[in-house]
Design a protein around this motif. Structure first.
Motif, short mmCIF file in Angstrom:
data_model
loop_
_atom_site.label_atom_id
_atom_site.label_comp_id
_atom_site.label_asym_id
_atom_site.label_seq_id
_atom_site.Cartn_x
_atom_site.Cartn_y
_atom_site.Cartn_z
N PRO A 20 0.33 -1.48 -0.18
CA PRO A 20 -0.08 0.18 0.40
C PRO A 20 0.83 1.54 0.04
N SER A 21 0.36 1.78 -0.76
CA SER A 21 1.21 3.10 -0.21
C SER A 21 0.73 4.06 0.82
N ARG A 22 0.82 5.27 1.01
CA ARG A 22 1.17 5.55 1.68
C ARG A 22 -0.60 6.59 1.52
N THR A 23 -0.61 6.97 0.34
CA THR A 23 -2.38 7.58 -0.03
C THR A 23 -3.26 6.77 -0.18
N ALA A 24 -3.56 5.43 0.35
CA ALA A 24 -4.08 4.61 0.38
C ALA A 24 -5.21 4.80 0.97
N ASN A 25 -6.57 4.93 0.47
CA ASN A 25 -7.49 4.95 1.16
C ASN A 25 -8.42 3.77 2.29
N PRO A 26 -8.66 3.62 2.92
CA PRO A 26 -9.48 2.30 4.19
C PRO A 26 -9.73 1.41 3.04
N ILE A 27 -10.51 1.68 2.26
CA ILE A 27 -11.02 0.48 1.08
C ILE A 27 -9.66 -0.35 0.84
N SER A 28 -8.48 0.41 0.10
CA SER A 28 -7.48 0.03 0.00
C SER A 28 -6.61 -0.69 0.94
N SER A 29 -6.88 -0.29 2.23
CA SER A 29 -6.22 -0.93 3.53
C SER A 29 -7.40 -2.64 3.30
N LYS A 30 -8.28 -2.86 3.53
CA LYS A 30 -9.00 -3.71 4.03
C LYS A 30 -8.78 -4.55 2.78
N VAL A 31 -9.03 -4.28 1.51
CA VAL A 31 -9.00 -5.04 0.21
C VAL A 31 -7.05 -5.45 0.59
N THR A 32 -6.05 -5.13 1.11
CA THR A 32 -5.09 -5.51 1.00
C THR A 32 -5.00 -6.46 1.84
N SER A 33 -5.19 -5.94 3.17
CA SER A 33 -5.67 -7.24 4.81
C SER A 33 -6.22 -8.58 4.34
N VAL A 34 -7.12 -8.01 3.00
CA VAL A 34 -8.00 -9.79 2.66
C VAL A 34 -7.24 -10.32 1.76
N LEU A 35 -6.21 -9.67 1.23
CA LEU A 35 -5.68 -10.59 -0.34
C LEU A 35 -4.46 -10.66 0.58
N SER A 36 -3.61 -10.41 1.36
CA SER A 36 -2.60 -10.55 2.97
C SER A 36 -3.25 -12.23 3.91
N THR A 37 -4.19 -12.27 3.44
CA THR A 37 -4.81 -13.78 4.29
C THR A 37 -4.50 -14.84 3.90
N SER A 38 -3.60 -15.89 4.57
CA SER A 38 -3.55 -16.87 4.35
C SER A 38 -4.13 -18.30 4.55
N TYR A 39 -5.07 -18.70 3.28
CA TYR A 39 -5.31 -19.30 3.17
C TYR A 39 -5.12 -21.02 4.17
N ALA A 40 -4.07 -21.18 4.06
CA ALA A 40 -3.21 -21.90 5.25
C ALA A 40 -3.65 -21.84 6.50
N ASP A 41 -4.41 -20.55 7.30
CA ASP A 41 -4.65 -20.34 8.53
C ASP A 41 -5.18 -21.04 9.31
N SER A 42 -5.26 -21.75 10.51
CA SER A 42 -6.28 -22.76 10.45
C SER A 42 -7.53 -21.78 11.15
N ASP A 43 -7.51 -20.56 11.57
CA ASP A 43 -9.08 -19.78 12.50
C ASP A 43 -9.66 -19.53 10.71
N PHE A 44 -8.77 -19.22 9.42
CA PHE A 44 -9.90 -18.89 8.43
C PHE A 44 -10.41 -20.35 8.06
N ARG A 45 -9.77 -21.10 7.55
CA ARG A 45 -10.54 -22.10 7.27
C ARG A 45 -11.08 -22.50 8.08
N GLU A 46 -10.93 -22.85 9.30
CA GLU A 46 -12.22 -23.11 10.02
C GLU A 46 -13.53 -22.61 10.38
N ALA A 47 -12.75 -20.63 10.18
CA ALA A 47 -14.42 -20.02 9.35
C ALA A 47 -14.87 -19.76 8.39
N LEU A 48 -14.41 -20.74 7.47
CA LEU A 48 -14.97 -20.86 6.12
C LEU A 48 -15.95 -22.23 6.42
#
Length: 720
Positions: A20-48
């Motif tokens: 992200p760039s310093r000038t990114a908006n919150p949506i971009s941050s959210k998208v970035t956070s979602v995209l950075s989530t690993s499918y190998a994470d156990s919590d994430f997989r349990e949620a799915l």
């Protein structure tokens, strides 16, 4: 359910990161956070996985309501939990109330128990004391019961042990063994400081034991009165009673004495019944054949009586072995124990030697002898009557030999070292009596023959009394050979020392038979020798040689026990044969007219010139005398051997006659050869002397050999 293919980013690139760039908006941050989530994470997989279970479709509406729905569910769940905890709190309050109530009740009960304990403390203490006393009493009761059971007999046991009305059975022996054990165990009680109890029990036990042994003693005596030894199934209780009674040697010996007296009477009555066929009470028993029916035949009569005695002795011994010895050394052990416990034995000094050890076999032999002693006395009386009434020499010896055989048999049966046995003494005395009778009859017979000792038979053969004596001797030796008397000493020596040399055995037999020969043979041969002295030569030697040869032919078949006497006879035969040879030689010399010539020339030596020169000067060598001798020799030689044999015509051994004559002729020829040699040497010497003087004169005498032409070779031929 979320469909992943509708995601804004492909699944093949889950780890793609966008800086992200310093000038990114919150949506971009959210998208970035979602995209950075690993499918190998156990919590994430349990949620799915949870979303899949809810069956939620991936739509915009659903995505907007999802958070609210989840929060609502969390709130509802928390409310349910609060309700549940409320109910738990109510339960805890009720439990607390119950516990308070229980504590109150416990305190009340505790106060009541404390009050009760204070009220019953004295009673409980007294009860505990009583229980302790009870346990102590029970322990003492058990100890007393054990003591009474071990050291005290019950009334029934005392009655079984001492009362004669009670039987002697297994119970009696069990109680007796218990009583003996009590007496032995009393030694433990006597070891305590207070010995009163031990002494009282010992005294009572000793009394009971004495009564028990007296009861057993009387019971055995009663059983002995009706005991049938012929029955092989003798009651075992009698044997058991005897083993026990052996612990009281005096009572045991008294029982044996009583038994021996009873058996002696029974066997005496049985022997009398066998002899006469009639019992002692006078009753006739037709099933028995009386031995006295054979009284007309003394040898059979005595043999039958001895056979009965032997059979009875063997049967008695076998029965008593079953009664006294079949259980090994139990009686001996009992006797030894009883002797060790006797009062006088206990009081004796340690250095004193006690009585000898009980020998069951020796005691058995002595008891058997005592049992048959009554029958032995009757037997001795009967046999003595037979011996004294007998007048036959051979029968007397056969009786002695028969008695010797049975003496040897009884000695083996009753033990050879039992010299005091009545039966053995009877056999020994009877044998001696029979031998004395034999010697007496033989001497009487010799005395009646004194007249016959004066007359020599005309044929110079053995006299009739010698032939009769040799027949008797042959019968005696045959009897002796077939008996065991000759093997008595050898049997004993072989059994103890092994086999001996044959020569030593023959010497033993000779020694044993010498007394018989001295009585039945020597007097007759001595009589013949005295008769021979009254006869002229050579008839005396011929007569005695005939007697010696007859004696040798009689003794030779029994050389086993007559070898020494045969050697003496052969020596005497050789001596008299030599005398007979001398007589034949003298006959040849005398009848041949050579006696003067042999006498004159015999001392001369062919090696001495002086002796040879002396020959022509001797009277027998003068021409006239020498011619007469030559003529006498010629007249004698044709019948010389026949005349010589005629002299021995009464010699009953033709072989010996020829041997004696041949020995005499050989001696005669040897002397003749010596004379011939001297005459030839004298002629040679005379011829040499004549040649030295220039020849013979007209009146010269003929030579000695011309006057005496016979040669030794001719003499040997004519005398062969």
């Amino acid at each position: 359910m979320v469909h992943h293919h509708q995601a804004p980013y492909p699944l093949a690139y889950p780890q793609l990161r966008v800086k992200p760039s310093r000038t990114a908006n919150p949506i971009s941050s959210k998208v970035t956070s979602v995209l950075s989530t690993s499918y190998a994470d156990s919590d994430f997989r349990e949620a799915l996985a949870l979303l899949d279970e809810r069956g939620i479709s991936n739509s915009a509406e659903t995505r907007r309501q999802l958070r609210l729905d989840v929060q609502k569910e969390v709130i509802d769940s928390n409310g349910q939990i609060i309700n549940e905890f409320g109910r738990v709190a109510d339960q805890l309050r009720r439990i607390g109330a119950t516990i308070d109530k229980l504590n109150k009740n416990y305190q009340e009960m505790r106060s009541h128990v404390a009050a009760s304990h204070e009220a019953t403390a004295a009673t409980t203490g007294e009860a505990s004391s009583l229980m302790a006393k009870k346990r102590n009493v029970e322990t003492k009761q058990q100890l007393l019961n054990a003591f009474r059971e071990h050291f005290v007999l019950t009334d029934d046991e005392v009655a079984s042990l001492t009362l004669t009305s009670e039987p002697v059975d297994d119970q009696f022996f069990v109680v007796l063994a218990k009583t003996k054990r009590i007496r032995m165990d009393c030694e433990i009680l006597l070891g305590f400081e207070n010995q009163t109890l031990g002494l009282e029990i010992m005294d009572q036990t000793s009394k009971n034991l004495n009564h028990a042994f007296q009861k057993l003693y009387r019971w055995i005596q009663k059983e002995f009165k009706t005991l049938n030894l012929e029955n092989p199934q003798i009651h075992s209780s009698v044997r058991r009673a005897l083993r026990v009674l052996a612990e009281r040697p005096s009572l045991f010996q008294s029982c044996l004495d009583f038994f021996a007296e009873a058996r002696e009477q029974i066997l005496s009555d049985s022997f009398y019944l066998a002899l006469t066929g009639t019992s002692a009470s006078g009753a006739k028993d037709h099933s028995v054949k009386p031995i006295e029916l054979a009284a007309h035949d003394p040898l059979r009569y005595v043999g039958d009586m001895l056979a009965w005695a032997h059979s009875a002795t063997v049967s008695e011994r076998e029965a008593l072995e079953v009664l006294f010895v079949s259980d090994g050394n139990e009686i001996a052990k009992g006797m030894q124990e009883g002797r060790e416990n006797e009062l006088w034995r206990l009081m004796a000094d340690e250095g004193d030697e006690g009585p000898p050890e009980f020998d069951a076999v020796k005691a058995l032999n002595e008891l058997v002898d005592r049992d048959v002693s009554g029958a032995a006395r009757i037997l001795r009386q009967r046999i003595e009557q037979v011996i004294q009434a007998n007048e036959e020499t051979i029968l007397a010896y056969k009786l002695a030999n028969l008695l010797g055989f049975y003496k040897f048999t009884f000695s083996r049966l009753l033990g050879g070292d039992n010299e005091d046995a009545v039966l053995l003494q009877s056999m020994t005395n009877l044998e001696s009596e029979a031998l004395r009778q034999f010697r007496s009859l033989m001497r009487d017979h010799i005395a009646t023959l004194q007249g016959e000792f004066q007359h020599t038979p005309a044929d110079l053969g053995p006299p009739d009394f010698l032939q009769e004596a040799l027949k008797q001797l042959s019968a005696i030796m045959q009897t002796y050979e077939t008996s065991l008397a000759s093997s008595t000493s050898k049997f004993t020596s072989k059994r103890h020392n092994g086999e001996e040399e044959d020569e030593e055995e023959d010497d033993d037999d000779d020694d044993e038979f010498q007394p018989i020969l001295a009585e039945s043979f020597d007097p007759f041969l001595a009589g013949c020798e005295n008769m021979a002295r009254r006869v002229r030569t050579p008839s005396n030697s011929i007569f005695f040689l005939n007697c010696l040869l007859a004696a040798q032919s009689t003794l030779q078949p029994y050389s086993r026990f007559t070898s020494r006497r045969l050697a003496h006879l052969r020596s005497a035969t050789s001596e008299h044969a030599s005398k007979l040879s001398d007589s034949q030689y003298n006959f040849l010399v005398s009848e041949s007219s050579l006696s003067p010539l042999f006498s004159a020339l015999g001392p001369l030596s062919a090696e001495s010139r002086e002796d040879i020169e002396k020959i022509t000067t001797l009277e027998p060598t003068q021409p006239a005398a020498l011619a007469g001798v030559s003529q006498g020799l010629d007249d004698f030689l044709p019948s010389a051997i026949m005349d010589a044999l005629e002299n021995l015509k009464h010699l009953q051994d033709a072989r010996l006659s020829r041997e004696v004559t041949e020995e005499a002729t050989e001696r005669f020829c040897a002397d003749f050869e010596h004379v011939e040699e001297l005459l030839m040497l004298a002629d040679e010497l005379q011829e040499k002397g004549a040649n030295g003087k220039g020849g013979y004169g007209v009146d010269e005498e003929p030579s000695l050999r011309a006057l005496f032409p016979r040669t030794t070779g001719e003499i040997r031929v004519l005398l062969s």
